[in-house]
Design an enzyme around this catalytic site. Sequence first.
Site, PDB file in Angstrom:
ATOM      1  N   ASP A 141      -7.854   4.717  -3.808  1.00 13.19           N
ATOM      2  CA  ASP A 141      -6.979   3.706  -3.206  1.00 13.19           C
ATOM      3  C   ASP A 141      -6.274   2.940  -4.315  1.00 13.19           C
ATOM      4  OD1 ASP A 141      -5.653   1.842  -1.753  1.00 13.19           O
ATOM      5  OD2 ASP A 141      -7.397   1.189  -0.581  1.00 13.19           O
ATOM      6  N   CYS A 187       0.791  -1.222   0.000  1.00 10.61           N
ATOM      7  CA  CYS A 187       0.000   0.000   0.000  1.00 10.61           C
ATOM      8  C   CYS A 187       0.824   1.273   0.000  1.00 10.61           C
ATOM      9  CB  CYS A 187      -0.984  -0.010   1.152  1.00 10.61           C
ATOM     10  SG  CYS A 187      -0.228  -0.356   2.742  1.00 10.61           S
ATOM     11  N   HIS A 198      -2.747   0.646   6.662  1.00 11.25           N
ATOM     12  CA  HIS A 198      -2.946   0.879   5.243  1.00 11.25           C
ATOM     13  C   HIS A 198      -2.612   2.334   4.915  1.00 11.25           C
ATOM     14  CE1 HIS A 198      -4.374  -0.242   1.364  1.00 11.25           C
ATOM     15  NE2 HIS A 198      -5.378   0.622   1.346  1.00 11.25           N
TER      16      HIS A 198
END
Lengths: 657, 343
Positions: free
Chosen positions: A473, A413, A457
Amino acid sequence: MSHAQTKLSLHHLQWLLVSLALILLLHAEHLPLWVILGSVSLGITRFFIEKNHWRLPKMLLLLPVTLLAGLGIGLTFHGLFGRDASLALLVIMLSLKLMETKTLRDYVLIIIAGYFLTANVFLFSQSILISSFSILPLVFLTATLIQISYRHSPLDWQFSLKLAGKLLLQAIPVMLILFILFPRIPGPLWGIPSDSYSGMTGLSDSLSFGNLNQLIKNGSIAFRVEFKGKLPQQQQLYWRGPVLWHQEGRHWRMRNLPENNSLPIENLTTTGEATHYIITLEPHNRTWLLMLDMPTYAPQDAKISHDYQVISQTPVRNRMRFEGVSYLQYQLGAHQTLSAREQTMALKIETNENPRTLALAQLWQTSKLSAVEKVNAALHKFRNEPFIYTLSPPILGDNPVDDFLFNTKKGFCEHYASSFVYLMRAAGVPARIVTGYQGGELNPNGNYMIVRQSDAHAWAEVWLQNQGWVRVDPTAAVSPDRIEQGISNALPEADELPFMIRPNNTWFSTLYLQWDAVNNGWNQWVLGYNEQKQLSVLSQLLGKHYRTSDIVFWLIATISTVMLITTYFLLRTTRKKQDALQKIYDLYLKKLKKIGITPSTTETATELATRVSLLHPTQQRLTDEIAETYNALRFGKHYESQYWDKLKRLIQEFSRK
Amino acid sequence: MQTAEKIKPSKFTPFWKIWPRVSQASTQAATLNSRNIYIIPTRWGLLYMVMLFAMLAGSINYTLSMGFAFTFLLASLANIAMLHTWRNLLHCQVQFLKAVPVFVGQNAMIELTITETKYRTRYAITAKFKANELDKKSKQPTSMHLATTEDITAATTQAFHSALKTQTRGLHRIPRLTLCTEFPLSLFYAWSYVDLNHDYLVYPTPASNTDFQPSSIAFSSQSNAENTTTNHQGDEDFSGHRPYQLGDTPKQINWKASSRGLGLLTKQYESFSPSLIHFSWADTAHFNLNYEQRISLLTRWVIDANQRKQRYGLNLPRGNIAPSNGEMHYHTCLKALALMETA
């Protein structure tokens, strides 16, 4: 009164040493090896001195040893006043004190210090396991105190342990009253050693390539959430943490410059229903509180910053429970224009590196792509090129974003989020990184959700005209599983993950979830019982508008009542016990009647035994022993020890013959 | 034991001797009920309290829930220990048994019994006499040495032998007895006062100087008189042993036998002629002695005569005791001497 100078015997010393050994065991994890070995050898030495009647070491020898030990602690911990150092100091000093312990006064001092040392363990851990284990030294210290209170002859070890246990059990009711009613004063009263909060894990205020994956590999719990009402879907669970604006090479940081505070709060418009939940946050020694995107309510002593981080006034150093209200459907800053300062902050990158990325962005700029098109182009790149989600990415070179986007294409991430934001800023789209947690595991045993450090994250927010700050994202573009099913299903190589969260571990995870439910209860009701919780419990018990005098009244009233009840039970004669003895003995008498011996009422047990052994000489040993044990129980000193079992066993043995 | 004349409360009695509630044991046993038992924390109890405060402060400072729980548990433990200490003494029944007469300087053994009726063993109960003016001056921890500690098993009666220092002859009231205990945790000290309402008799100190002999001996048994002054192992015939009695001199004890573990045995010697002697108060006047020394001398004569199994009588200012011998007579004489008026 007390005869402080009375010398005590080996018997008492053994009790003291066992108690101290248990305390040492309790603390073993937090002590340097040399302190443990030193204390153990001091204890053993003291034992042999007493056993062989040697002389205790002289002050001349003890003083330098004591100074040396102090110096050793100072060197090991770089100081004497931290949490760990003072524990080690207390342990080694108490062990050295043993070397001059001979009188009653010394013993009592050590026992009282021992109680204190036992309580010290809670500075390190207050878990169910440690708390249960701390009972063991407590019982032994109390038994030692009983032993030295009974000086005129040695006391049975079982008796003293049982009595210690009994006293502690009887102490529980008043303890509970004090625990609930005794006014909790919010700490701290004085400075707290700086090392007191070491070892707390959580998000940091910066992001650089390769620091988040250490957190992801950590299976410990970040926080637990109880939802009121409907559970949001997994892909909606974005727990907002630090928002990172500032890029320096491969590092991204929060902007904690003063001008940051003066930024106007971004305008939030919400649609749909609010989601209510309660978070129990594990201490992480930082100020941010985790909230679901987007929070509209800040708990007491916390505020919402301009970019919707929820920031507490003080670092979270104790487990904290707070309510959250969030809207999952929202628009952030949609009807505003970005101020010049925000614009500068959200576009600033260092342009002396990553030439290929900059060139790509330049290409998009010259192609006159709109902001949305630029976002899509980037996501398209992640989706269609062979990008891989992994926690063990290769090391990146001098131009990390270039290296990642065009060469290695392996990362997790933080790689995706930071290179995406870099690319967006380079292409003229205001963007920022948001770190936090994504997802969570539902515990069916307690109907709450566990969010672990491994759920950490990072994602991006880009500013689009008329839409404001929009969450993007990029990880989801590469690995949709990460967002929809959680991290344990996103990784092909499961062994990178902490044991607790690996998939296909069903029986263990069921067991684990049950244990976690117990822990959660412990955290909520025992460890989390602070002044706020006490306030709410008290207002339920005493009504909304109680005064301090009411608490004092109830404390006195309830404790007095409990003491009266305890006294009643303490003073109740134990005639029942005598009757029980007669019942056991009657079995024996019945058996005798069967073989033709009728016991008379005036006959004592010894007389009866003599009569029986005359008729049955082979049974003499057994009958004598029965009479002896019976007498010991009825008249003797061993009124309440193992003699009961012995009598039962003997009579059974007699019946068999 | 007879009761001495009531001492007139003419002297000033300090309030701390009047205020405490004291159990009275005379013919009946005194029961220690809840009104008679006092309890205070010991110095260890106070130290324990200081530790509790330190723990509480630490718990507040670090907001340690388990620290609070632990502190409260220990506080409650002290509270429970207090109840146990108090209960350990409660409802004990104290009864006076006897007080064996002794000579001045010896410890009077006050025998008493404590009965347990509540079916629970009492642990480490101490009986002691606190009052001892002389010891306060010399600052010796006498009460410590004179205390006896015993357990009282459930539903039984336990004998206690409490020693009492003696300083003057005569019939004295047994001072206030203190029963106390610190069991189980030594954090609290519970105690109770008992007036046994009995007296104990202290015989006068026997004179150590045996140069002075009764004049009446001169015409009754001169040879014997010389013997009594010399070593007992001399011409007299050794006749056997009897158990040690108070008043026997160390010379008379068979130390060899006692070293073999046979207990204290006194060597007895056959007298040549158990003739009759009259010890008279008037006889002692010849020897330039003060009043108490004269009593001591008479005491010495009585002891020696009893050892020789002589028949002897005693003529005192307040009356005469007819000649006789035997234990009863011996003690009658000693008692008469003990009760001589003070000068």
